[in-house]
Design an enzyme around this catalytic site. Structure first.
Site, PDB file in Angstrom:
ATOM      1  N   GLY A   1       0.843  -1.202   0.000  1.00 53.05           N
ATOM      2  CA  GLY A   1       0.000   0.000   0.000  1.00 53.05           C
ATOM      3  C   GLY A   1       0.873   1.245   0.000  1.00 53.05           C
ATOM      4  O   GLY A   1       2.027   1.226  -0.441  1.00 53.05           O
ATOM      5  N   GLY A   2       0.308   2.307   0.550  1.00 56.39           N
ATOM      6  CA  GLY A   2       1.034   3.577   0.576  1.00 56.39           C
ATOM      7  C   GLY A   2       2.337   3.481   1.337  1.00 56.39           C
ATOM      8  O   GLY A   2       3.233   4.332   1.164  1.00 56.39           O
TER       9      GLY A   2
HETATM   10  C1  HXC Z   1      -3.550  -4.244  12.251  1.00 56.49           C
HETATM   11  C2  HXC Z   1      -2.546  -6.140  11.485  1.00 56.49           C
HETATM   12  C3  HXC Z   1      -2.342  -5.535  10.228  1.00 56.49           C
HETATM   13  C4  HXC Z   1      -2.776  -4.197  10.058  1.00 56.49           C
HETATM   14  C5  HXC Z   1      -1.538  -7.520  10.141  1.00 56.49           C
HETATM   15  N1  HXC Z   1      -2.052  -7.368  11.369  1.00 56.49           N
HETATM   16  N2  HXC Z   1      -1.726  -6.415   9.417  1.00 56.49           N
HETATM   17  N3  HXC Z   1      -3.160  -5.496  12.483  1.00 56.49           N
HETATM   18  N4  HXC Z   1      -3.377  -3.582  11.096  1.00 56.49           N
HETATM   19  N5  HXC Z   1      -2.578  -3.552   8.896  1.00 56.49           N
HETATM   20  C6  HXC Z   1      -2.053  -8.350  12.461  1.00 56.49           C
HETATM   21  C7  HXC Z   1      -2.958  -9.511  12.216  1.00 56.49           C
HETATM   22  O1  HXC Z   1      -4.268  -9.209  12.671  1.00 56.49           O
HETATM   23  C8  HXC Z   1      -2.305 -10.582  13.074  1.00 56.49           C
HETATM   24  O2  HXC Z   1      -2.636 -10.353  14.418  1.00 56.49           O
HETATM   25  C9  HXC Z   1      -0.834 -10.262  12.923  1.00 56.49           C
HETATM   26  O3  HXC Z   1      -0.750  -8.904  12.515  1.00 56.49           O
HETATM   27  C10 HXC Z   1      -0.139 -11.107  11.889  1.00 56.49           C
HETATM   28  O4  HXC Z   1      -0.897 -11.052  10.705  1.00 56.49           O
HETATM   29  P1  HXC Z   1      -1.248 -12.364   9.856  1.00 56.49           P
HETATM   30  O5  HXC Z   1      -2.277 -11.972   8.896  1.00 56.49           O
HETATM   31  O6  HXC Z   1      -1.527 -13.487  10.806  1.00 56.49           O
HETATM   32  O7  HXC Z   1       0.149 -12.632   9.167  1.00 56.49           O
HETATM   33  P2  HXC Z   1       0.433 -13.195   7.723  1.00 56.49           P
HETATM   34  O8  HXC Z   1      -0.434 -14.375   7.444  1.00 56.49           O
HETATM   35  O9  HXC Z   1       1.904 -13.364   7.646  1.00 56.49           O
HETATM   36  O10 HXC Z   1      -0.020 -12.034   6.704  1.00 56.49           O
HETATM   37  C11 HXC Z   1       0.662 -10.824   6.697  1.00 56.49           C
HETATM   38  C12 HXC Z   1      -0.119  -9.795   5.848  1.00 56.49           C
HETATM   39  C13 HXC Z   1      -1.583  -9.727   6.328  1.00 56.49           C
HETATM   40  C14 HXC Z   1      -0.045 -10.189   4.388  1.00 56.49           C
HETATM   41  C15 HXC Z   1       0.612  -8.472   6.028  1.00 56.49           C
HETATM   42  O11 HXC Z   1      -1.583  -9.581   7.746  1.00 56.49           O
HETATM   43  C16 HXC Z   1      -2.318  -8.599   5.731  1.00 56.49           C
HETATM   44  O12 HXC Z   1      -2.774  -8.675   4.596  1.00 56.49           O
HETATM   45  N6  HXC Z   1      -2.503  -7.510   6.513  1.00 56.49           N
HETATM   46  C17 HXC Z   1      -3.244  -6.372   6.057  1.00 56.49           C
HETATM   47  C18 HXC Z   1      -2.462  -5.619   5.059  1.00 56.49           C
HETATM   48  C19 HXC Z   1      -3.173  -4.374   4.659  1.00 56.49           C
HETATM   49  O13 HXC Z   1      -4.140  -4.403   3.880  1.00 56.49           O
HETATM   50  N7  HXC Z   1      -2.734  -3.251   5.247  1.00 56.49           N
HETATM   51  C20 HXC Z   1      -3.252  -2.004   4.947  1.00 56.49           C
HETATM   52  C21 HXC Z   1      -2.609  -1.605   3.635  1.00 56.49           C
HETATM   53  S1  HXC Z   1      -3.081   0.007   3.187  1.00 56.49           S
HETATM   54  P3  HXC Z   1      -2.690 -11.529  15.496  1.00 56.49           P
HETATM   55  O14 HXC Z   1      -3.240 -10.867  16.709  1.00 56.49           O
HETATM   56  O15 HXC Z   1      -3.572 -12.573  14.924  1.00 56.49           O
HETATM   57  O16 HXC Z   1      -1.278 -11.992  15.660  1.00 56.49           O
HETATM   58  C22 HXC Z   1      -1.941   0.920   3.892  1.00 56.49           C
HETATM   59  C23 HXC Z   1      -2.145   2.333   3.623  1.00 56.49           C
HETATM   60  C24 HXC Z   1      -0.940   3.106   3.953  1.00 56.49           C
HETATM   61  O17 HXC Z   1      -1.069   0.475   4.539  1.00 56.49           O
HETATM   62  C25 HXC Z   1      -1.176   4.439   3.351  1.00 56.49           C
HETATM   63  C26 HXC Z   1      -0.041   5.345   3.550  1.00 56.49           C
HETATM   64  C27 HXC Z   1      -0.281   6.569   2.742  1.00 56.49           C
END
Ligand code: HXC
Length: 522
Positions: A171-172
């Protein structure tokens, strides 16, 4: 509470902070073949040099019952330490805490250490391993990212900024590394993309894996986003240390010297290999890296972007003990033509070196720009202009050596005298002209060639015309007569000549006209 009880409490809190997201989550990290945030810092920094700050910071989120889930440090370890005795500021995201996701507090910690890096003039190294914006914190997290991006921009050209991607960076979130100077990735464990495979499937119906979309190979070979790739985290972090060793701490510092001038590899060492590397025939390929290695101190050359746009090579080396930025056309790949990717790669490198007072040494062997609709439609005009602009605006010492070809516009671009290169050298076999003999005779002698074709003597006539053109134009003497080439040198004296030139340029001070900033053709 007695002092010893207070001490116990401190120790207990420290241990809690060191435990990150807990034993289970850390074990999961290790199972995935990844090191923990703290282990990475141990490998990156000199032993025992790390000083941690903000160890007890926690997030401030009250939504999603987050008040019941707090981890000391909030998913990022920040502080400073040394690399080979020189100070650097660091952050290392801890995937075991909410997936290393960025909360307001997490961002504030990163911003604080970035502010310190800028204040004291130390390189900033970020170890990234994060699921992106902390979903529970919404816009506060987005604001945190933007605060980091702003600081990245402010720090650009003031302190070296290095991003190491050791897990997800999506993402960002990718835009912080993208603004920094160098990106390191590890095969099969780090990936970067703006939108992931699922979103891509929905929007464009393309099927692509995480690795193919944004893995280390993709970004080091195809997109050019990544500068250094390694198969292990250990190797990757060792390379970060190596890179830091070449760089000054900030834009006011000189790059670090190793030894006294030429002390351990004599400045007058003859480069006897070069004549053997240069082929007899001007269209035969050779590896420019071999020439560079023969010239540089101890044959060491630390290549940047080695898998991307291989028709140009860029990297750091030492010449007479001091760091130089080396750029070389690569005849072994696409004949060393300049194309869009090569122009972008070299332009960014030239600008980095110029920001940090690193002299530029350019090895020229360029037949011209790569022809084709893909290049024209892709904007070779504006991208090629970036390299021209970067060389022209650079005020650090600039030295160019034409090893073989310098044709057309590419001659001008590659650190020519006209765009204020300080010293321009050529080997006796150099060919400097508007275009290569084959193309030139087609235009100059159209009638004669048609005539020869009719009389069945085409091949002989072409060979004669090529020979004539080569003798008249494809040599370094026309350029030398005009003073565009300062010296025609023998290959074996290359090292001595380059080191002497660098020494003579130590006092170089050059300033362009006063302005807010130029408008590089982005
Ligand atoms: C809060 C998060 C998180 C997030 C992961 N976790 N991403 N918590 N916010 N963004 C937590 C999970 O709930 C989990 O908690 C732990 O971290 C590990 O994640 P898993 O999913 O179990 O790990 P894995 O299978 O290795 O997958 C990793 C991952 C996936 C691919 C990163 O977690 C994922 O898709 N996360 C979301 C990514 C996302 O869409 N982020 C936002 C992007 S937009 P527990 O408690 O179960 O251990 C963005 C905008 C930025 O970032 C903009 C800037 C301008």
């Amino acid at each position: 509470m007695s002092y010893s009880e207070k001490l116990k409490e401190l120790i207990a809190r420290e241990q809690k902070a060191d435990a990150g997201g807990g034993v289970e989550r850390l074990a999961k990290q290790r199972l995935a073949g990844k090191l923990t945030a703290r282990q990475r810092l141990e490998l990156l920094l000199d032993p025992g040099s790390f000083v941690e700050l903000d160890k007890f910071v926690v997030h401030r989120c009250l939504d999603f019952e987050m008040q019941n889930q707090k981890f000391l440090g909030d998913g990022v370890v920040t502080g400073y330490g040394t690399v080979s005795g020189r100070m650097v500021c660091v952050f290392s995201q801890d995937f075991s805490v909410f997936g290393g996701s960025l909360s307001g507090a997490h961002a504030s910690k990163i911003c604080k250490i970035m502010d310190m890096a800028l204040k004291v003039g130390a390189p900033m190294i970020g170890l990234n391993d994060s699921g992106g914006a902390r979903i529970q914190e919404g816009v506060e997290s987005l604001g945190g990212y933007a605060e980091i991006f702003w600081r990245n921009t402010q720090a650009s050209g003031v302190i070296p900024q290095i991003s190491v991607i050791l897990g997800p960076c999506a993402g960002g979130a990718v835009y912080s590394p993208a603004i920094t100077d160098f990106i390191f990735m590890v095969e099969n464990s780090s990936y970067m993309f703006v939108t992931g495979p699922d979103v891509i499937k929905t929007v464009t119906h393309e099927d692509v894996t995480k690795e193919a979309l944004g893995g280390a190979d993709t970004h080091s070979e195809k997109s050019g986003v990544c500068h250094f790739v390694d198969s292990s985290e250990l190797g990757c972090l060792q390379n970060v240390r190596k890179l830091v060793g070449f760089l000054p701490s900030n834009n006011l510092d000189d790059p670090p010297m190793r030894g006294r001038l030429g002390e351990d590899d004599p400045a007058d060492r003859l480069c006897n290999e070069i004549s053997k590397i240069l082929p007899d025939h001007s269209s035969k390929p050779y590896d420019m890296r071999k020439i560079i290695e023969n010239v540089m101190d101890h044959g060491e050359y630390f290549e940047v972007h080695s898998h991307y746009a291989q028709n140009i090579v860029v990297g750091f080396a030492r010449l007479g003990g001091g760091t130089v930025g080396v750029i070389g056309n690569q005849p072994a790949y696409l004949a060393g033509c300049l194309d869009i990717a090569a122009s972008l790669k070299a332009a960014r490198f030239v600008r980095f070196c110029d920001s940090f007072l690193i002299p530029l040494v350019t090895f020229v062997d360029v037949p011209g720009f790569l022809p084709g609709t893909a290049q024209e439609y892709g904007g070779i005009i504006k991208h090629g202009a970036k390299l021209l602009y970067a060389y022209a605006e650079a005020t650090v010492p600039k030295i160019a050596l034409i090893t073989r070809k310098a044709y057309g516009g590419a001659y001008d671009v590659m650190s020519s005298k006209h765009i204020r290169s300080d010293f321009n050298f050529a080997y006796p076999g150099a060919e400097i002209a508007v275009m290569g003999p084959e193309g030139a005779i087609n235009i100059l002698y159209r009638k004669e060639i048609a005539q020869a074709e009719k009389s069945g003597k085409l091949n002989e006539e072409r060979a004669r015309l090529v020979e004539h053109y080569r003798n008249t134009f494809a040599n370094p003497y026309k350029a030398a007569e005009l003073g565009y080439i300062d010296q025609i040198i023998r290959p074996e004296e290359t090292r001595r000549v380059l080191i002497n030139s660098l020494k003579s340029l130590v006092g170089k001070r050059e300033q362009g006209p006063s302005r807010k900033h130029g408008n590089i053709p982005l």
